[in-house]
Design an enzyme around this catalytic site. Structure first.
Site, short mmCIF file in Angstrom:
data_model
loop_
_atom_site.label_atom_id
_atom_site.label_comp_id
_atom_site.label_asym_id
_atom_site.label_seq_id
_atom_site.Cartn_x
_atom_site.Cartn_y
_atom_site.Cartn_z
N TRP A 1 -21.39 27.64 86.80
CA TRP A 1 -20.93 28.98 87.17
C TRP A 1 -21.60 29.32 88.50
O TRP A 1 -22.81 29.53 88.55
CB TRP A 1 -21.33 29.96 86.08
CG TRP A 1 -21.06 31.42 86.32
CD1 TRP A 1 -21.98 32.37 86.67
CD2 TRP A 1 -19.82 32.13 86.16
NE1 TRP A 1 -21.40 33.61 86.76
CE2 TRP A 1 -20.07 33.49 86.44
CE3 TRP A 1 -18.53 31.73 85.81
CZ2 TRP A 1 -19.07 34.46 86.39
CZ3 TRP A 1 -17.53 32.70 85.76
CH2 TRP A 1 -17.81 34.04 86.04
N SER B 1 -22.74 31.65 90.58
CA SER B 1 -23.01 33.06 90.27
C SER B 1 -23.21 33.90 91.52
O SER B 1 -24.03 33.56 92.38
CB SER B 1 -24.27 33.14 89.39
OG SER B 1 -24.84 34.42 89.42
N ASP C 1 -26.87 42.14 95.13
CA ASP C 1 -25.58 41.64 94.65
C ASP C 1 -24.58 42.78 94.76
O ASP C 1 -24.20 43.39 93.77
CB ASP C 1 -25.73 41.15 93.20
CG ASP C 1 -24.43 40.61 92.63
OD1 ASP C 1 -23.56 40.19 93.41
OD2 ASP C 1 -24.30 40.61 91.39
N ASP D 1 -17.79 32.75 90.64
CA ASP D 1 -17.81 34.19 90.39
C ASP D 1 -17.49 34.88 91.71
O ASP D 1 -18.32 34.91 92.62
CB ASP D 1 -19.20 34.57 89.87
CG ASP D 1 -19.43 36.06 89.75
OD1 ASP D 1 -18.45 36.83 89.86
OD2 ASP D 1 -20.59 36.46 89.54
N ARG E 1 -12.08 39.37 84.75
CA ARG E 1 -13.30 39.93 84.16
C ARG E 1 -13.12 41.44 83.98
O ARG E 1 -12.91 42.17 84.94
CB ARG E 1 -14.48 39.62 85.06
CG ARG E 1 -15.78 40.28 84.65
CD ARG E 1 -16.92 39.67 85.43
NE ARG E 1 -18.01 40.60 85.62
CZ ARG E 1 -19.15 40.29 86.23
NH1 ARG E 1 -19.33 39.06 86.71
NH2 ARG E 1 -20.10 41.18 86.39
N HIS F 1 -17.06 41.71 79.46
CA HIS F 1 -18.48 41.88 79.83
C HIS F 1 -19.06 43.11 79.12
O HIS F 1 -18.37 44.09 78.90
CB HIS F 1 -18.59 42.03 81.34
CG HIS F 1 -19.90 41.58 81.90
ND1 HIS F 1 -20.78 40.80 81.21
CD2 HIS F 1 -20.48 41.82 83.11
CE1 HIS F 1 -21.84 40.55 81.96
NE2 HIS F 1 -21.68 41.17 83.11
#
Length: 296
Positions: free
Chosen positions: A46, A48, A60, A87, A161, A192
């Site tokens: 993944w 990320s 982020d 991602d 997502r 999530h």
């Protein structure tokens, strides 16, 4: 490393969504971490956004560019034989940005992307007090359709997502959004949650009646194990999104404190792997074999 074609990686990734059981992925921020994840026997990487942005030591929050994220994913893919899923936050803008991102990530050998239904720019989903503003459903449906219409390989995977539980909008909103995204063509729904227990996730899974498989990221509810998830049948991807990066920071901080405290490096050998192990991870034995064959 055994060389595996992008076509084979795409096939393996697509199988994850249909075969019995649950595929395990682990988050990486760079190629070295990706290699360690493969060596440990996990099914996929993944790439990320949290881990990649952390490698730049910036929040982020869409501060680095799509190209920087793509190059990080490319570097991971080039050193592993297992699939890499990226991602891609909210898709780096609107549908136009996302169409370009799909092109670039496919060219980089990535087998699929995950996009989340928040407004751009986003805050990390687990940030205490962060902005968790959801995009309108129709806008995100357009992004999914744009991604699916512009992928080159039929095997390429688009994961939707859903952030409704993160934003506190509840189960009904999470279900409505998930159904719309699945109907728009999303290959998988990543539900999530930032709850400390998996109850709201399990409630969603019980009520999910669409054939699209589910992906989970149990960062905040670690009590949910792979064995329990496999019993649920509907979950196909289980992603440990950032644990190696967090463990690495802890180990490096401890080592640096030891060096500072002792005034030297004479006590730290038990805290490190030997340099020869790093050479192995870098592929130096293979390089030396090639030198014997090709260098005069």
């Amino acid at each position: 490393m055994t060389i595996v074609s992008q076509k084979e990686k795409l096939r393996k990734a697509r199988e994850f969504l249909t075969r019995p059981g649950v595929a395990l992925g682990v988050g990486a921020g760079d190629a070295l971490c990706a290699k360690l994840i493969e060596k440990a026997g996990f099914d996929f990487i993944w790439s990320s956004s949290l881990c990649v942005s952390a490698c730049y030591a910036v929040p982020d929050a869409n501060l680095i560019s799509m190209s920087q994220y793509c190059e990080a994913a490319r570097s991971m893919n080039e050193v592993v034989s297992i699939p890499v899923v990226a991602d891609c936050d909210t898709g780096y803008g609107n549908a136009n940005n996302l169409m370009y991102a799909v092109k670039k990530f496919e060219e980089a050998g990535i087998v699929g992307i995950s996009i989340e239904d928040k407004k751009f720019p986003k805050d990390n989903s687990l940030l205490e007090g962060g902005r968790q503003e959801l995009a309108p459903i129709d806008e995100f449906v357009g992004k999914i359709k744009a991604a699916k219409d512009h992928q080159q390989s039929e095997e390429f995977i688009v994961i939707a997502r859903v952030e409704a539980l993160i934003a506190g909008w509840g189960q009904e909103e999470a279900m409505k959004r998930s159904r719309c995204y699945a109907e728009a063509g999303a290959d998988c729904i990543l539900m999530h949650s930032k709850a400390k227990q998996p109850d709201e996730i399990l409630e969603f899974i019980r009520n999910w009646d669409h054939p699209a498989p589910i992906a989970l990221v149990p960062t905040n509810y670690p009590s949910l194990t792979r064995k329990e998830v496999e019993k649920l049948k509907k979950v196909k991807l289980f992603i440990y999104a950032n644990q190696p990066m967090r463990a690495s920071v802890k180990a490096q901080e401890a080592l640096l404190e030891e060096i500072k405290r002792e005034g030297g490096i004479h006590t730290i050998d038990p805290m490190m792997v030997p340099v020869s192990h790093i050479f192995d991870l870098q592929g130096i034995p293979k390089m030396k074999e090639d030198e014997k064959k090709y260098l005069v």
